[in-house]
Motif scaffolding. Structure first.
Motif, PDB file in Angstrom:
ATOM      1  N   PRO A  61       0.797  -1.227   0.000  1.00  0.00           N
ATOM      2  CA  PRO A  61       0.000   0.000   0.000  1.00  0.00           C
ATOM      3  C   PRO A  61       0.831   1.280   0.000  1.00  0.00           C
ATOM      4  O   PRO A  61       0.289   2.373  -0.200  1.00  0.00           O
ATOM      5  CB  PRO A  61      -0.822  -0.117   1.291  1.00  0.00           C
ATOM      6  N   GLU A  62       2.144   1.140   0.214  1.00  0.00           N
ATOM      7  CA  GLU A  62       3.029   2.305   0.247  1.00  0.00           C
ATOM      8  C   GLU A  62       3.655   2.604  -1.111  1.00  0.00           C
ATOM      9  O   GLU A  62       4.573   3.424  -1.207  1.00  0.00           O
ATOM     10  CB  GLU A  62       4.139   2.079   1.275  1.00  0.00           C
ATOM     11  N   VAL A  63       3.179   1.939  -2.165  1.00  0.00           N
ATOM     12  CA  VAL A  63       3.707   2.139  -3.513  1.00  0.00           C
ATOM     13  C   VAL A  63       2.592   2.630  -4.428  1.00  0.00           C
ATOM     14  O   VAL A  63       1.528   2.005  -4.523  1.00  0.00           O
ATOM     15  CB  VAL A  63       4.302   0.832  -4.070  1.00  0.00           C
ATOM     16  N   ASP A  64       2.841   3.751  -5.118  1.00  0.00           N
ATOM     17  CA  ASP A  64       1.867   4.326  -6.053  1.00  0.00           C
ATOM     18  C   ASP A  64       2.203   4.008  -7.504  1.00  0.00           C
ATOM     19  O   ASP A  64       1.312   3.788  -8.321  1.00  0.00           O
ATOM     20  CB  ASP A  64       1.815   5.858  -5.906  1.00  0.00           C
ATOM     21  N   VAL A  65       3.500   4.049  -7.834  1.00  0.00           N
ATOM     22  CA  VAL A  65       3.939   3.877  -9.219  1.00  0.00           C
ATOM     23  C   VAL A  65       5.118   2.911  -9.241  1.00  0.00           C
ATOM     24  O   VAL A  65       6.007   3.004  -8.390  1.00  0.00           O
ATOM     25  CB  VAL A  65       4.301   5.229  -9.868  1.00  0.00           C
ATOM     26  N   VAL A  66       5.105   1.994 -10.202  1.00  0.00           N
ATOM     27  CA  VAL A  66       6.138   0.962 -10.280  1.00  0.00           C
ATOM     28  C   VAL A  66       6.922   1.118 -11.572  1.00  0.00           C
ATOM     29  O   VAL A  66       6.351   1.305 -12.652  1.00  0.00           O
ATOM     30  CB  VAL A  66       5.519  -0.452 -10.217  1.00  0.00           C
ATOM     31  N   TYR A  67       8.241   1.038 -11.445  1.00  0.00           N
ATOM     32  CA  TYR A  67       9.142   0.993 -12.592  1.00  0.00           C
ATOM     33  C   TYR A  67       9.405  -0.470 -12.904  1.00  0.00           C
ATOM     34  O   TYR A  67       9.970  -1.195 -12.078  1.00  0.00           O
ATOM     35  CB  TYR A  67      10.438   1.733 -12.256  1.00  0.00           C
TER      36      TYR A  67
END
Length: 326
Positions: A61-67
């Motif tokens: 839940p602490e991640v908004d955008v993933v590379y």
């Protein structure tokens, strides 16, 4: 500010993490199928959480955008996983293995109301954007011819790029750059183009060198290059665009331009950008600007351009491999 996650802690992901830090961005998590690799990456780059599965990253839940930095043979699978979990995405080039996969990801992102962008740093480079604006303003007239050369490209110890199971392909790995550059600078040389291509195939069927030619009613484009296994570096890589009133040439680095010549009736200018060493910083800034403004598509790397280029790559590889892509 958007909170980032990285999927796939490889070499490029390490450079990307360094540039996230330079940009003042927040890197919250990294994931690998090998927890030890994720933990080592996290320790090196000061990442708070390391996950031993991609599913755990998707659920973070602490991640908004993933590379997405896994081999491109797995981009479609991994991007789908992240989109289904509600994550915005920046997908390392080549975006996918083929146009059908690209269409699927962009359609899913739109359905979910999520941002997705092909990680073409070249298109976010300030000098490239200046050239693009000046060509669009008609300063070299109608573009008629384009030529790009890449390499010889070294492979070093990176066996992935010649491994068919991991999507090994000079065309996918490298010629995606000049195709994107051309489509952004001179769409009249790509839209509806007839494509021809030739390549050198390894015993495993990987194109280790290739030349691609495009023809439209407006003019022609050609691009070529190849890998030299066991060596390092990028060799002499650059491109030229000729119009009916002038021309331009990138003279130092096709991938991340820092110097160019621009010729019109007024003479030849030398253009430079001393900030081009920012590497991934320009694309990071573009993603963060889009997310902060609520935009789900970049104007610098628009979905239509990504889909067009993936279609051109499909056609080129069909010629080179002598078969329709799966």
């Amino acid at each position: 500010m958007a909170r980032w996650g990285i999927l796939g802690p490889g070499y490029i992901a390490g450079l990307f993490a360094e540039d996230l830090a330079r940009a003042g961005a927040r890197l919250s998590a990294v994931a690998s199928r090998d927890l030890g690799r994720a933990q080592a990456f996290a320790a090196k780059h000061g990442v708070p959480r390391a996950h031993g599965s991609y599913e755990a990253l998707a659920a973070d839940p602490e991640v908004d955008v993933v590379y997405i930095a896994s081999p491109h043979s797995h981009h479609h699978e991994h991007a789908r996983l992240m989109l289904s979990a509600g994550k915005h995405l920046l997908v390392e080039k080549p975006f996918t293995m083929n146009a059908a996969q690209a269409h699927d990801l962009i359609a899913l992102a739109r359905e979910k109301g999520l941002f997705i962008m092909d990680a073409l740093w070249t298109l976010c480079n300030p000098l490239y954007r200046l050239l693009q604006a000046r060509v669009a303003a008609g300063e070299i007239g109608t573009p008629r011819a384009f030529a790009a050369q890449i390499g010889p490209m070294g492979t070093g110890d990176n066996t992935r790029i010649l491994d068919p199971a991991q999507g090994g392909s000079f065309t996918l790995e490298c010629l995606t750059y000049p195709l994107n550059i051309l489509a952004g600078l001179a769409p009249g040389l790509t839209k509806g183009a007839s494509v021809s291509a030739q390549g050198l195939l390894t015993t495993q069927g990987v194109d280790s060198a290739a030349t691609v030619t495009l023809k439209t009613a407006q003019g022609y484009a050609s691009m070529a290059g190849g890998f030299v296994p066991g060596t390092g570096g990028m060799g002499g890589s650059g491109f030229q665009l000729i119009g009916d009133k002038g021309w331009l040439a990138v003279t130092d680095n096709l991938f991340n331009p820092g110097k160019a010549l621009f010729s019109t009736g007024a003479g030849v200018e030398e253009l430079t950008d001393t900030g081009h060493e920012a590497r991934y910083g320009w694309e990071i800034a573009e993603v963060q600007a889009c997310l902060s403004e609520g935009r789900l598509e970049s104007t610098r790397v628009p979905h239509g351009l990504t889909l067009e280029v993936m279609g051109l790559l499909d056609q080129a590889l069909q010629h080179i491999r002598g078969r329709v892509l799966a």
